[in-house]
Scaffold this motif. Structure first.
Motif, PDB file in Angstrom:
ATOM      1  N   LEU A   1     -12.561   3.713   6.482  1.00  0.00           N
ATOM      2  CA  LEU A   1     -11.103   3.811   6.603  1.00  0.00           C
ATOM      3  C   LEU A   1     -10.699   5.280   6.620  1.00  0.00           C
ATOM      4  O   LEU A   1     -10.975   6.028   5.675  1.00  0.00           O
TER       5      LEU A   1
ATOM      6  N   VAL B   1      -8.818   5.239   0.705  1.00  0.00           N
ATOM      7  CA  VAL B   1      -9.474   5.400   1.999  1.00  0.00           C
ATOM      8  C   VAL B   1     -10.679   6.331   1.840  1.00  0.00           C
ATOM      9  O   VAL B   1     -10.886   6.948   0.796  1.00  0.00           O
TER      10      VAL B   1
ATOM     11  N   SER C   1      -5.405  -0.192   2.942  1.00  0.00           N
ATOM     12  CA  SER C   1      -6.687  -0.124   2.250  1.00  0.00           C
ATOM     13  C   SER C   1      -6.905  -1.352   1.367  1.00  0.00           C
ATOM     14  O   SER C   1      -8.023  -1.880   1.286  1.00  0.00           O
TER      15      SER C   1
END
Length: 250
Positions: free
Chosen positions: A202, A219, A187
């Motif tokens: 993500l 995320v 991330s």
């Protein structure tokens, strides 16, 4: 209906539970006593060692059965509920085509030293999981499955090359919290490599993730065990190609 519950073993509310663990000592009567003592300290009383098996010369695996006196208030349990509607593949395709007017690009991988692709393949491969076909089946979704043991720089580079809308990462190997370390590294790398308004979505998943830890890990979404391709596809639509109904639900 009461929201206070106790474990169920032989009879309702008897508090009986079964616990398994390994101790780094050879199998012996002393080892079994140590297992019972550990279970006692964990709140099991009485604690009965019902199974003990040597695991090589220096370890012993135990199963302990006993009673706990703890109560659980179900009304105070906090979980991450699905906040978007489940769509059929046809509905997903229609939403992507209508909103994006191009195919939605998904790049997936197992990062770090993780060589277990069963999780990412269950979501991405056309064979799918739990009777649902994977994202490769969706006409309006382009899937790039990088497989196992992909480094974070490789993942970022490929996501940029493919102009990914979403990046899916599966982590099955979790020794020493490797899944958490790898996710934070991933991330951070994406946030460093992309402007905030252009970063792909993500998403991480695996059996040891806490679904409520998305913000902590950096995320957008965490999926736990048992997640199906349809759930992931529906989430992608809700975030990237929302219809009026999905926009309201999310």
């Amino acid at each position: 209906m009461s929201t206070i519950v106790r474990p169920y073993g032989d009879t309702t509310g008897d508090g009986m539970v079964q616990l398994s663990f390994t101790l780094p000592i050879p199998h012996s009567k002393v080892a079994e006593g140590a297992a019972a003592q550990l279970a006692n300290k964990m709140g099991m009383d009485p604690a009965l060692v019902v199974h003990a098996k040597p695991m090589g010369p220096d370890f012993t695996f135990f199963v302990v059965y006993g009673r706990v006196h703890h109560l659980v208030d179900v009304s105070k349990v906090e979980v991450v509920e699905r906040d978007y509607p489940l769509l059929t593949p046809k509905e997903v395709n229609a939403a992507v085509k209508r909103s994006l007017r191009r195919r939605l690009v998904v790049v997936g991988a197992c990062i770090g030293t993780d060589a277990h692709t069963v999780g990412i393949d269950a979501i991405l491969n056309i064979k799918g999981f739990a009777g649902e076909k994977g994202l490769e089946y969706y006409r309006e979704v382009k899937v790039v499955n990088l497989g196992a043991q992909v480094s974070v720089p490789q993942l970022v580079e490929r996501a940029r090359a493919e102009k990914a809308d979403a990046v899916l990462v599966s982590q099955v190997v979790t020794q020493r919290d490797a899944h958490l370390l790898n996710t934070r590294e991933m991330s951070a790398a994406f946030r460093e490599s992309y402007p905030s308004d252009r970063r792909p979505l993500l998403i991480v998943g695996g059996p040891r993730f806490d679904e409520s830890a998305a913000a902590e890990l950096g995320v957008d979404r965490v999926f736990g065990r048992g997640t199906t391709p349809g759930e992931v596809a529906s989430y992608l639509v809700a975030q990237l190609a929302p219809t009026p109904s999905t926009r309201k639900a999310s």
